[in-house]
Design an enzyme around this catalytic site. Structure first.
Site, PDB file in Angstrom:
ATOM      1  N   LYS A  56      27.380  34.687  47.075  1.00 11.67           N
ATOM      2  CA  LYS A  56      27.244  34.206  48.448  1.00 11.67           C
ATOM      3  C   LYS A  56      26.115  33.191  48.586  1.00 11.67           C
ATOM      4  CE  LYS A  56      30.597  36.899  49.072  1.00 11.67           C
ATOM      5  NZ  LYS A  56      31.288  37.083  47.798  1.00 11.67           N
ATOM      6  N   ALA A 119      22.090  59.105  32.988  1.00 10.98           N
ATOM      7  CA  ALA A 119      22.460  60.493  33.261  1.00 10.98           C
ATOM      8  C   ALA A 119      23.810  60.828  32.644  1.00 10.98           C
ATOM      9  CB  ALA A 119      22.508  60.737  34.765  1.00 10.98           C
ATOM     10  N   GLY A 184      43.015  32.566  38.377  1.00 17.98           N
ATOM     11  CA  GLY A 184      42.994  33.746  39.238  1.00 17.98           C
ATOM     12  C   GLY A 184      43.327  33.366  40.661  1.00 17.98           C
ATOM     13  N   HIS A 445      31.369  31.439  76.343  1.00 18.98           N
ATOM     14  CA  HIS A 445      31.797  30.039  76.318  1.00 18.98           C
ATOM     15  C   HIS A 445      30.577  29.121  76.261  1.00 18.98           C
ATOM     16  CE1 HIS A 445      34.009  26.384  77.291  1.00 18.98           C
ATOM     17  NE2 HIS A 445      33.041  26.120  78.166  1.00 18.98           N
TER      18      HIS A 445
END
Length: 488
Positions: A56, A119, A184, A445
């Site tokens: 981004k 873990a 893609g 507006h």
């Protein structure tokens, strides 16, 4: 160490510090639970450090470059415009660092124990955690698996992260590709293509299938890409990839079976994902997996073992942070005893393309398949006053309703402000809104918001800024339905 001795006791342990994991951790802490968060790399996970945020940053830079012409129309003049990609990389790293520090600060403020380590399960209620300094055993009441997913390259290519790139390495480049080939049709590929085109790359798109959006968006995308001179190879697959020191050669097979060879400086390849479960040792627990190898969960995020939850990309479905975040919060709330659940029916699709794309609900094709008759209201942004002011008139807003009940079933946007405005559509669909519910509120507006109002009004020929012949498109499945609706 003998398992069963000297185990540290914990209420909730979360494995993985990506958006799903740290949201789950903070929500659990808010609810009074003792939380331990384990992450083997950096807090924020792939999304913050390699995926969502870096992409981004690049999309934002591309958008700013694209506004140069409008700035000049406003009298804001620049002698030259060029991209210093090294500075952009520095900016990206600074943003990542700031956001990661923010997550770290929030975890500390919520008294979340953070362990940087790896873990793995020892049993249904114990974990072994390996750090740089030791191996410790933790006994837990509940655990949330948020270990994410990894990219899997297609068989026809080897990603070298130099000239053949994936979704992570494409945003690590310190030079702008001379000719970028993009393979893609997903949102990542589209963002890559449009960002680097704005940076000055020649871009070629290779599409195996159509874009996965509403047909109106797909048509508009085709028009815009053609206008920007982005070459598209439709319904083509890559047969072979070869690369030399400075070039990449791609052999394509078309839908007719013929072959075409194209050459560029770089190749971006969209990749599928696989769940990161290999190192967890969940096979010894018998946790149920889906047919595609993801952890199977219910609407609360629980696995086949009720004290073990899984969220985010390690579960079936789109690899999206919005999914992980929601699942993480629901898992934490369920563990705390709240009645909470995940419903991904109205999960939005967004693309930070130029212009941006945002959708929620059914596409027109899907709506035709589910309803006897639908109404389609579409409003072009070129008829919106504020879009003219900001010089961003490309795109439209489209609303679909069931003609019998006036229930809103889909909203699709392409244009300035679409990603922010789609939240109004999501809320509408979640609240079972009809067209009158969307028309009743006051819309500011001037603003792009008015485009949504006029798209809803166009469903019944009421849009003020559209001529009569451009409003209320009614789609019927068969003649019998058509006659019935005409009679009604």
């Amino acid at each position: 160490m003998v398992v069963g001795e000297l185990a540290h006791e914990r209420d909730v342990i979360i494995i993985g510090g990506g958006p799903g994991g740290y949201h789950a951790a903070i929500r659990a802490a808010q609810l009074g639970l003792s939380v331990t968060l384990i992450e083997k790399n950096e807090l924020g996970g792939i999304c913050l450090n390699q995926g969502c945020i870096p992409s981004k940053v690049f999309a934002h830079a591309a958008k700013q470059i694209g506004e140069k012409q409008h700035f000049e129309q406003l009298g804001i003049e620049f002698k030259t415009t060029s991209l210093n990609i090294e500075k952009l990389q520095n900016y990206k790293q600074n943003i990542i660092k700031q956001l990661r520090q923010g997550v770290e600060t929030l975890c500390k403020a919520n008294k979340i124990e953070f362990i940087k380590g790896k873990a793995s399960f020892l049993s249904e209620d114990r974990l072994g955690v390996e750090t740089h300094f030791a191996f410790d055993v933790y006994r837990f009441q509940h655990v949330i698996i948020a270990t994410g997913a990894s990219l899997v390259s297609p068989s026809f290519v080897t990603i070298d992260h130099d000239r053949i790139l994936n979704a992570f390495s494409i945003y690590q480049l310190n030079t702008v590709p001379e000719h970028l080939m993009v393979y893609g049709n997903d949102y990542i590929s589209l963002e890559v293509a449009m960002s680097y085109h704005a940076f000055g790359s020649k871009v070629t798109l290779i599409l195996e299938d159509d874009f996965p959006f509403d047909p109106s968006i797909n048509r508009e995308l085709q028009r815009l890409l053609k206008k920007r001179k982005i070459k598209i190879y439709q319904k083509s697959t890559i047969h072979k990839v070869e690369h030399a020191l400075k070039t990449v050669q791609v052999v394509l097979i078309t839908s007719e079976g013929s072959t075409t060879t194209i050459e560029g400086s770089h190749l971006f390849v969209s990749s599928r994902t696989k769940s990161n479960i290999e190192e967890l040792g969940i096979d010894k627990l018998g946790i149920k997996l889906t047919e595609t190898g993801f952890i199977d969960v219910n609407h609360k995020g629980q696995t086949s073992l009720e004290n073990i939850f899984a969220i985010g990309d390690v579960t079936e479905g789109p690899s999206l942070a919005v999914k992980a975040i929601k699942q993480g919060k629901v898992a934490a709330e369920t563990i705390a005893g709240l009645d909470s659940e995940v419903d991904l029916t109205f999960m939005p699709t967004i693309v930070h393309s130029i212009p941006p794309i945002a959708s929620v609900g059914l596409t027109e094709k899907e709506a035709k398949e589910q309803y006897e008759c639908i109404h389609v209201g579409q409003f072009p942004l070129r008829a919106n006053g504020f879009a003219s002011i900001i010089g961003q008139k490309e795109g439209f807003i489209k609303v679909l309703t069931d003609a019998k009940t006036d229930l809103v079933v889909g909203i699709h946007m392409m244009g300035s402000g679409a990603i922010e405005l789609i939240s109004s559509g999501i809320i509408g669909l979640e609240n079972v809104a009809r067209d009158v519910d969307m028309k009743f509120p006051l819309y500011p507006h001037p603003s792009i918001n008015e485009g949504l109002l006029e798209a809803v009004e166009a469903l019944k020929g009421e849009a003020i800024h559209l001529p009569p012949n451009k409003q209320q498109h009614k789609t019927k499945v068969n003649e019998a339905v058509s006659q019935t609706m005409h009679f009604l």
